[in-house]
Structures are given as C-alpha cells and as structure tokens.
Design a protein around this motif. Structure first.
Motif, mmCIF file in Angstrom:
data_model
loop_
_atom_site.group_PDB
_atom_site.id
_atom_site.type_symbol
_atom_site.label_atom_id
_atom_site.label_comp_id
_atom_site.label_asym_id
_atom_site.label_seq_id
_atom_site.Cartn_x
_atom_site.Cartn_y
_atom_site.Cartn_z
ATOM 1 N N GLU A 175 51.365 63.904 83.780
ATOM 2 C CA GLU A 175 53.384 64.025 84.097
ATOM 3 C C GLU A 175 53.709 63.131 85.021
ATOM 4 O OE1 GLU A 175 52.943 68.218 85.716
ATOM 5 O OE2 GLU A 175 52.530 69.223 83.834
ATOM 6 N N ARG A 176 52.916 62.637 85.868
ATOM 7 C CA ARG A 176 53.728 61.644 87.067
ATOM 8 C C ARG A 176 53.870 60.352 86.182
ATOM 9 N NH1 ARG A 176 51.729 62.855 92.611
ATOM 10 N NH2 ARG A 176 51.237 60.689 92.838
ATOM 11 N N LYS A 177 52.528 60.033 85.163
ATOM 12 C CA LYS A 177 53.270 58.445 84.662
ATOM 13 C C LYS A 177 54.699 59.203 83.607
ATOM 14 C CE LYS A 177 48.446 57.177 83.373
ATOM 15 N NZ LYS A 177 47.639 56.895 81.786
ATOM 16 N N GLU A 178 55.167 59.966 83.243
ATOM 17 C CA GLU A 178 56.172 60.410 82.943
ATOM 18 C C GLU A 178 57.116 60.053 83.714
ATOM 19 O OE1 GLU A 178 56.141 64.170 81.210
ATOM 20 O OE2 GLU A 178 54.668 63.726 79.592
ATOM 21 N N GLN A 179 57.408 60.424 85.169
ATOM 22 C CA GLN A 179 57.668 60.383 86.144
ATOM 23 C C GLN A 179 57.925 58.890 87.040
ATOM 24 O OE1 GLN A 179 56.454 63.110 89.172
ATOM 25 N NE2 GLN A 179 57.032 65.194 87.336
ATOM 26 N N GLN A 180 57.175 57.730 86.522
ATOM 27 C CA GLN A 180 56.754 57.190 86.468
ATOM 28 C C GLN A 180 56.557 56.849 87.580
ATOM 29 O OE1 GLN A 180 58.307 54.233 84.123
ATOM 30 N NE2 GLN A 180 59.024 56.475 83.532
ATOM 31 N N VAL A 181 55.016 57.263 88.128
ATOM 32 C CA VAL A 181 54.051 57.497 89.034
ATOM 33 C C VAL A 181 52.748 56.774 88.520
ATOM 34 C CG1 VAL A 181 53.656 58.362 91.035
ATOM 35 C CG2 VAL A 181 55.849 59.096 90.515
ATOM 36 N N ASN A 182 52.733 55.288 88.882
ATOM 37 C CA ASN A 182 51.256 54.940 88.064
ATOM 38 C C ASN A 182 50.016 55.131 89.632
ATOM 39 O OD1 ASN A 182 52.096 54.372 85.562
ATOM 40 N ND2 ASN A 182 53.566 52.372 86.347
ATOM 41 N N ASP A 183 49.082 55.432 89.613
ATOM 42 C CA ASP A 183 47.999 55.981 90.488
ATOM 43 C C ASP A 183 47.556 55.019 90.108
ATOM 44 O OD1 ASP A 183 49.456 58.430 91.977
ATOM 45 O OD2 ASP A 183 48.977 59.801 89.355
ATOM 46 N N GLY A 227 47.242 59.193 99.115
ATOM 47 C CA GLY A 227 46.703 57.642 98.306
ATOM 48 C C GLY A 227 45.271 58.339 97.901
ATOM 49 N N LEU A 228 44.647 59.109 97.967
ATOM 50 C CA LEU A 228 43.616 59.568 96.725
ATOM 51 C C LEU A 228 43.615 58.662 95.638
ATOM 52 C CD1 LEU A 228 42.382 63.290 97.194
ATOM 53 C CD2 LEU A 228 41.380 60.644 98.175
ATOM 54 N N THR A 229 43.044 57.811 94.884
ATOM 55 C CA THR A 229 42.471 57.580 93.472
ATOM 56 C C THR A 229 41.966 58.202 93.295
ATOM 57 O OG1 THR A 229 40.765 56.407 93.945
ATOM 58 C CG2 THR A 229 42.050 55.176 94.451
ATOM 59 N N ILE A 230 42.671 57.718 91.635
ATOM 60 C CA ILE A 230 42.336 59.033 90.513
ATOM 61 C C ILE A 230 40.761 58.859 90.241
ATOM 62 C CG2 ILE A 230 41.855 58.882 87.881
ATOM 63 C CD1 ILE A 230 44.944 57.739 87.329
ATOM 64 N N ASN A 231 40.588 57.929 90.273
ATOM 65 C CA ASN A 231 38.591 57.771 90.733
ATOM 66 C C ASN A 231 38.090 58.535 91.808
ATOM 67 O OD1 ASN A 231 37.952 56.561 88.141
ATOM 68 N ND2 ASN A 231 37.857 54.500 88.700
ATOM 69 N N GLN A 232 38.557 58.702 92.931
ATOM 70 C CA GLN A 232 38.363 59.351 94.201
ATOM 71 C C GLN A 232 38.338 60.865 93.442
ATOM 72 O OE1 GLN A 232 40.334 57.584 96.680
ATOM 73 N NE2 GLN A 232 38.067 57.030 98.412
ATOM 74 N N THR A 233 40.051 61.481 92.786
ATOM 75 C CA THR A 233 39.705 62.536 92.754
ATOM 76 C C THR A 233 38.653 63.251 91.745
ATOM 77 O OG1 THR A 233 42.256 61.793 93.153
ATOM 78 C CG2 THR A 233 41.831 64.174 92.254
ATOM 79 N N LYS A 234 39.100 62.388 91.250
ATOM 80 C CA LYS A 234 37.655 62.950 89.634
ATOM 81 C C LYS A 234 36.582 63.328 89.430
ATOM 82 C CE LYS A 234 38.514 59.721 85.767
ATOM 83 N NZ LYS A 234 38.024 59.259 85.035
ATOM 84 N N GLU A 235 35.912 61.895 91.112
ATOM 85 C CA GLU A 235 34.567 61.835 91.673
ATOM 86 C C GLU A 235 34.192 63.683 92.291
ATOM 87 O OE1 GLU A 235 30.294 60.568 92.294
ATOM 88 O OE2 GLU A 235 31.576 59.972 90.356
ATOM 89 N N ALA A 236 35.495 63.926 92.568
ATOM 90 C CA ALA A 236 35.084 65.273 93.592
ATOM 91 C C ALA A 236 35.286 66.159 92.258
ATOM 92 C CB ALA A 236 36.761 65.434 94.751
#
Length: 249
Positions: free
Chosen positions: A100-108, A65-74
């Motif tokens: 890689e996740r986008k290629e697998q149709q995972v949009n975080d 459940g981490l967002t991209i911005n939370q992960t980036k900030e850490a």
C-alpha cells in the motif's frame, strides 16, 4: 576590571546554557525513541492478533525510521513467544502495508540483513553464552525445574532461541527484549517469564523510566488490565534489584 566582569558573565552564561542543553539531552536519552516505541506497539498488537491496529502501528514504525528488515525481524522474533500463527499473520500484514505504501509512492528502506555467522562452536554452547550475557548468571550443567523435567525444550531454547534468533544482529539485544516483554505483557498469564525478561531488559541497558514508558504504551495500545499486570511485575523486579543492591553495598 569592568571588561573582566563582562567576560566572566559571558562564560557563566555559556556554561549554564551548555548545562541545560546536556540535561535536556540526558533526559531524551532516558526515554524510548520513536523507533523503540514502535517495536513495543508492533509486537504487542501482533501478539494480540489485532491486525487492523497492527496496520496502523506498522505505518507508524516505518514512518519513524524502522527499516523493512528491522520490522520483519521483530515480527519473526516474537514467534518464539506468541507462536507461528501470530507471527505469520503479522508478516502478511506487513506485506500488505508495504504494498500500500508503494502505491502511495513511499519507498521504505530495506535495511541491512543479518550478518553471516562463522562459528565452529556448537549452537548449544553459543546459545548458552548469549543467555549468560543476557542474564549475567553463569549457566551450570545441573538442570532443575522444567529443564530437568523436559530436557529437550532446554536444548531447543539454547540452540534455537538464544543462538538461531538472538544471535542475528539485525536487532540489538535491547530491541529484542523490548519485543519480548511487549509480547509477554500482551498475552498475559506468563508472569514468571515476564519477570525474567524485565530483569534482562535492565541488564542490557534499558532504564526504569523506559520500562515504565513501555507499560504506558501497553496501556494505550492493548489495555489497562495487561498494563496493570505488567506494572505489578516490574515493581517486583525493581524492588528485588534495589534490595540486592542495598545488601551488596
């Protein structure tokens, strides 16, 4: 009378079930969440420079459940403790994982960005106030130790670390401290700093149980030696705080 007894029995059963449910919730609240566990694992593996493990932990964190911005900030936050090279390599690894996740149709979820800070006070004083909030100790103008020996770094710490970085609201103080202690425990040789930040962890709401859990994660993700060193420092912190509490009371 029989109906009254049945009613009392039902009420007692409901009360007991409610109590058990609350006790279970309290126990869960005293453990690190999956997202918090991910902050520890991501920070630790980034600090170690183990990019293959980091890829796994980044996927785990985003799945938790981490967002991209939370992960980036850490990962941005930890550069203050592990340096730009480790942080930048961590960000590059995150970019790869997201692609890689986008290629697998995972949009975080991207998540919220840092709020605009409109404060006329100087960064030094803002950083000083934040440090006081974290430590619970008033900062005076008499410098000792490294701050007296190299006043410039003391200014950098107040203005940059505690104002520029800690003031960003993408992560909470508790989340930033989890990232910090994970980095310090992983790189080793910085026990005085780890001790200070473990104290801050307790000041900002993390519990003894959660900090013991953090050490377990360090053991699993980084190694027994690092975990044992961190455990020793935590035991010293808890013993000192308990002693001070006994004196106060």
């Amino acid at each position: 009378m029989k109906k009254q007894k049945i009613t009392i029995t039902i009420l007692m059963t409901i009360f007991c079930l409610f109590g058990i449910k609350n006790a279970h919730s309290s126990s869960e609240a005293d453990s690190l969440s999956n997202m918090e566990r991910s902050f520890v694992a991501i920070a630790a593996t980034t600090a170690k420079g183990d990019l293959s493990k980091l890829q796994v932990e980044l996927n785990n964190g985003l799945n938790a459940g981490l967002t991209i911005n939370q992960t980036k900030e850490a990962i941005i936050h930890l550069y203050a403790y592990a340096g730009f090279p480790r942080s930048i390599r961590g960000l590059q690894t995150l970019m790869t994982v997201i692609d890689e996740r986008k290629e697998q149709q995972v949009n975080d979820a991207i998540g919220a960005d840092a709020s605009f800070i409109n404060d006329e006070d100087s960064k030094y004083h803002r950083g000083k106030e934040i440090l006081e909030q974290l430590t619970g100790i008033p900062e005076n103008d008499i410098k000792t130790g490294y701050a007296a020996f190299a006043p410039t770094i003391e200014v950098f710490l107040k203005e940059h670390l505690f104002a520029d970085i800690f003031e960003r609201d993408i992560l909470t103080y508790a989340e930033r401290e989890l990232v910090t202690v994970s980095v310090l425990a992983s790189i080793g040789g910085v026990e005085p700093m780890l001790k200070s930040h473990l104290n801050i962890c307790l000041n900002v709401g993390l519990t003894e149980k959660q900090l013991h859990e953090f050490i377990t994660i360090i053991n699993d993700k980084i190694g027994k030696s690092e975990a044992d060193s961190a455990k020793k420092v935590l035991e010293e912190v808890l013993a000192s705080r308990n002693k001070n509490n006994q004196v106060t009371h």
